[in-house]
Design an enzyme around this catalytic site. Structure first.
Site, PDB file in Angstrom:
ATOM      1  N   SER A 560     -71.536 -20.327 -65.435  1.00  0.00           N
ATOM      2  CA  SER A 560     -71.949 -20.475 -66.830  1.00  0.00           C
ATOM      3  C   SER A 560     -70.984 -19.686 -67.723  1.00  0.00           C
ATOM      4  O   SER A 560     -69.794 -19.973 -67.720  1.00  0.00           O
ATOM      5  CB  SER A 560     -73.399 -20.030 -66.990  1.00  0.00           C
ATOM      6  OG  SER A 560     -73.923 -20.453 -68.227  1.00  0.00           O
ATOM      7  N   ASP A 643     -76.200 -31.214 -65.404  1.00  0.00           N
ATOM      8  CA  ASP A 643     -76.036 -30.032 -66.247  1.00  0.00           C
ATOM      9  C   ASP A 643     -75.819 -30.507 -67.677  1.00  0.00           C
ATOM     10  O   ASP A 643     -74.729 -30.911 -68.055  1.00  0.00           O
ATOM     11  CB  ASP A 643     -74.840 -29.203 -65.784  1.00  0.00           C
ATOM     12  CG  ASP A 643     -74.688 -27.903 -66.564  1.00  0.00           C
ATOM     13  OD1 ASP A 643     -75.442 -27.704 -67.538  1.00  0.00           O
ATOM     14  OD2 ASP A 643     -73.824 -27.093 -66.205  1.00  0.00           O
ATOM     15  N   HIS A 675     -77.696 -27.071 -64.026  1.00  0.00           N
ATOM     16  CA  HIS A 675     -76.854 -25.883 -64.211  1.00  0.00           C
ATOM     17  C   HIS A 675     -76.894 -24.995 -62.970  1.00  0.00           C
ATOM     18  O   HIS A 675     -76.028 -24.151 -62.781  1.00  0.00           O
ATOM     19  CB  HIS A 675     -77.365 -25.124 -65.439  1.00  0.00           C
ATOM     20  CG  HIS A 675     -76.354 -24.241 -66.099  1.00  0.00           C
ATOM     21  ND1 HIS A 675     -75.090 -24.664 -66.454  1.00  0.00           N
ATOM     22  CD2 HIS A 675     -76.422 -22.935 -66.483  1.00  0.00           C
ATOM     23  CE1 HIS A 675     -74.426 -23.672 -67.024  1.00  0.00           C
ATOM     24  NE2 HIS A 675     -75.207 -22.614 -67.048  1.00  0.00           N
TER      25      HIS A 675
END
Length: 721
Positions: A560, A643, A675
């Protein structure tokens, strides 16, 4: 309960075994321990995945709080939730329904004879998050949440009519969120009553379920994707329900604003916000996210948290206590405290509050008076590890469930005035997969960062010998407002990486949470600035001070925001210090940030909209031509199709550039993951590829015959060269 055989779950400490990806994934995963009213036993669930059967099994057990022994309560995997009604009586959710496909059932039974229970209610859809309260008459009032149609009826996916077209049409945002596309259905809290029968007759559902949320247009509770039972509460007398909802009048993709609503359990009135823009008690200027409503023991007060900023998801949470029926401004409690608590419970006498908060790389418990002034400093009474749940026992102590970097389940008792009293159970003393792990596997240090001292964890490999040298793994966390904490993770577990033959260093640079709001806030419009400086200084500290770390053969990995930072490092001088990089779901192209779903996030992080503050978005652009020309370190790129926070095009763009620049690289994709990678079979491949990649380039593959290899993965590699 004496008819059951209690099993000891204590084991003698032994030499630590390397934690492999298979062991990490298949180790039993236990829930919070929920004590019965007598405080003698606690119930908890366990689930475990097997790579032999490729299935997950689950069961419920009782934990003796005096001896630490356990016994199986039921092996029925359809039992999804349990609520204590008395010392022996249990209300539970059966996740199947014999009469209604896609529905669930409520059952009443005894812990001492679990299999002899009876069905009290058949519910027309899937529900979870059960909370219950016994009334003076003996009736049971309960709440749970499920999906709702706009007209307020419960949505049952199995009975819903399938549309003839797959088209989706939107006139407003959100369009999609996290890993799902929005539809006309939404989450809602439903209430119901189990009526106590006469004589030997048991409980049965009285009337129909009532939707407490749908009468408020555009309200939703719990709020997805992470909302759950902590988004609402049922008063101890069963009369009132409080729930959180995003502000119905504001665009959900642009604001974090949410309110706490209050509604009678019987839905005789429409829910009203206690801290909305027109509520008489709303504190001035407080417009951010509200969370975690909890009623006091006598039901006359409601504690909750709220942030100030209406576009900042990582603003500091402040505790408030609302008196039901009051029109006075809702007072804050310890409002100046420089921490951001996220859970709260009242002591049985209603005078004190216990809150859980991130603090210095841990999640700790603190106590404070319910009427504390803003300058009050709450007192911590737990230390290592991260607390995930806590319940009061009859002696006013707390039964605490938590984890640490060396155990995925730790149960103990604690008191505000005494700290930890008694250790009851820990997974590292129970499970062969975690055998021998312990506090000696980790340490921590502080170093001078960009503008303040920065914290970092150190995680050691199996049979660590400080006279030897181990290659460095540099872990970079996501968020960016997040942290590496002394808690267990099944996704990014530093011990599993260390046991390949590395020392893992996991710093908490600028932007991290739990070290004061100033550090958290300082990352705004500064993504590649102070945090990057902190990471450089951390690497230099390790290089100069940790003699047992081999920085010449180090690697770095992150997800991320951590993936963004890996991408940023690839085009920076620090990138040349590593033999390999792993970038999971990181943003790469600055202009692509407008494709995210939670627009408030990017607009707050970069001080404006995509068109008004374009230079801010591009200031920290890993895809800038001058940075791409520096790309050289072998890189594994991981990105999944579902995602929607950072769409898969980001990973594909990065991989395209790496390939065209001739940088050794590989792209790993999961079409069914978001994600995060959570499917056990996918998680195994993820670990094999990530660890195999770094092992190949760090030299560990040659020095450790047991190290994971890229060839361990059975998935074929597509290569047209």
């Amino acid at each position: 309960m004496g008819a059951f055989r209690w099993l000891s779950i204590a084991a003698a400490a032994s030499t630590a075994l390397a934690l492999t990806p298979e062991q990490l994934i298949t180790a039993p995963r236990r829930s919070e321990a929920i004590p019965d009213p007598s405080g003698k036993v606690a119930v908890f669930s366990t689930s475990q995945y097997s790579f032999e059967t490729h299935k997950r099994t689950s069961w419920w057990s009782l934990l003796d709080l005096k001896t630490g022994q356990t016994k199986v309560l039921t092996n029925d995997s359809s039992v999804s939730e349990i609520v204590w009604l008395s010392d022996d009586s249990i209300l539970y959710v059966n996740s199947t329904n014999a009469d209604i496909p896609g529905g669930v059932e409520l059952w009443v039974t005894q812990a001492s004879s679990f299999a002899k229970g009876y069905k009290a209610a058949s519910l027309p859809a899937s529900f979870s998050g059960l909370k219950a309260a016994k009334t003076k008459s003996g009736d049971i009032r309960f709440v749970a949440y499920g999906q709702s149609y706009p007209n307020g009826t419960a949505y049952n996916e199995e009975l819903a009519t399938a549309p003839l077209s797959s088209a989706r049409i939107y006139d407003s945002i959100y369009v999609r969120h996290w890993d799902y596309w929005l539809s006309t259905t939404f989450n809602a809290v439903f209430s119901g009553t189990l009526k106590k029968g006469h004589g030997k007759n048991g409980y049965s559902l009285d009337g129909e379920l009532k939707n407490l949320v749908s009468p408020v247009k555009n309200a939703e509770s719990p709020y997805p994707p992470f909302g759950g039972a902590s988004d609402y509460d049922l008063s101890p007398d069963g009369k009132w329900v409080a729930f959180k909802s995003k502000a119905p009048e504001l665009p959900k993709a642009n604001f974090t604003t949410s309110y706490i609503y209050l509604v009678p359990h019987d839905a005789s009135e429409t829910a009203r916000p206690i801290n909305g823009p027109d509520s008489p008690g709303t504190p001035k200027g407080i417009k951010g996210d509200s969370s975690s409503p909890v009623f006091s023991p006598n039901g006359d007060k409601l504690a909750y948290f709220q942030m100030r900023d209406e576009t900042y998801e990582s603003d500091r949470r402040v505790l408030y206590v609302y008196s039901l029926g009051s029109k006075k401004t809702i007072p804050s409690v310890a409002g100046d405290w420089d921490r951001s608590p996220d859970s709260v419970k009242w002591t049985p006498d209603g005078k004190t509050l216990i809150v859980g908060s991130e603090d210095l790389g841990r999640t700790r418990l603190f106590s404070l008076p319910a009427n504390a002034k803003d300058d009050y400093k709450p007192k911590n009474f737990t230390d290592g590890g991260s607390v995930s749940a806590y319940y009061f026992l009859p002696d006013s102590s707390l039964l605490v469930t938590g984890s640490a970097l060396w155990t995925n389940w730790n149960v103990y008792t604690a008191k505000p005035e005494k700290g930890v009293i008694k250790k009851i159970a820990s997974a590292n003393e129970i499970d062969p997969e975690l055998k021998g792990l312990g506090p000696s596997d980790i340490s921590e240090f502080y170093f001078q960062g960009n503008f303040t001292d920065i914290h970092a964890w150190v995680i050691y490999p199996e049979n660590f010998d400080k006279s030897k040298k181990y290659p460095l793994i540099f872990f970079i966390h996501g968020g960016p407002q997040g942290n590496w904490a002394d808690g267990w993770s099944t996704r990014w577990n530093p011990k599993a990486w260390a046991d390949q033959g590395y020392v893992v260093v996991a710093p908490n640079p600028t932007g991290s949470t739990g070290f004061g709001q100033a550090l958290t806030d300082a990352i705004q419009n500064n993504w590649g600035g102070a945090p990057y400086d902190d990471l450089v200084k951390c690497w230099e500290y390790v290089h100069e001070n940790l003699d047992y770390v081999d920085t010449d053969h180090g690697v770095a990995a992150g997800a991320s925001y951590g993936g963004f930072m890996i991408n940023w490092i690839q085009g920076s001088p620090l990138g040349r210090k590593f033999k390999a990089l792993v970038s999971h779901d990181g943003t790469f192209v600055a202009d692509a940030k407008v494709s995210t779903e939670e627009l408030w996030f990017m607009q707050r992080e970069f001080n404006g909209t995509f068109w008004d503050a374009r230079d801010n978005y591009r200031r920290w652009d890993p895809s800038a031509p001058e940075r791409i020309l520096q790309f050289a370190t072998p890189m594994l790129v991981i990105h999944s199709d579902k995602d929607y926070r950072l769409p898969v095009a980001e990973g594909l763009s990065l991989f395209n550039v790496l390939q065209e620049r001739g940088v050794p690289s590989r792209f790993l994709n999961f079409p069914d993951e978001n994600h995060w990678v959570v499917n056990p079979e996918n998680s195994l491949v993820w670990h094999q590829q990530a660890l195999g990649w770094i092992n190949k380039y760090s030299g560990v593959e040659k020095s450790n015959p047991n190290a994971v290899s890229l060839e361990d993965t059975v998935v074929p590699v597509v290569n047209y060269n």
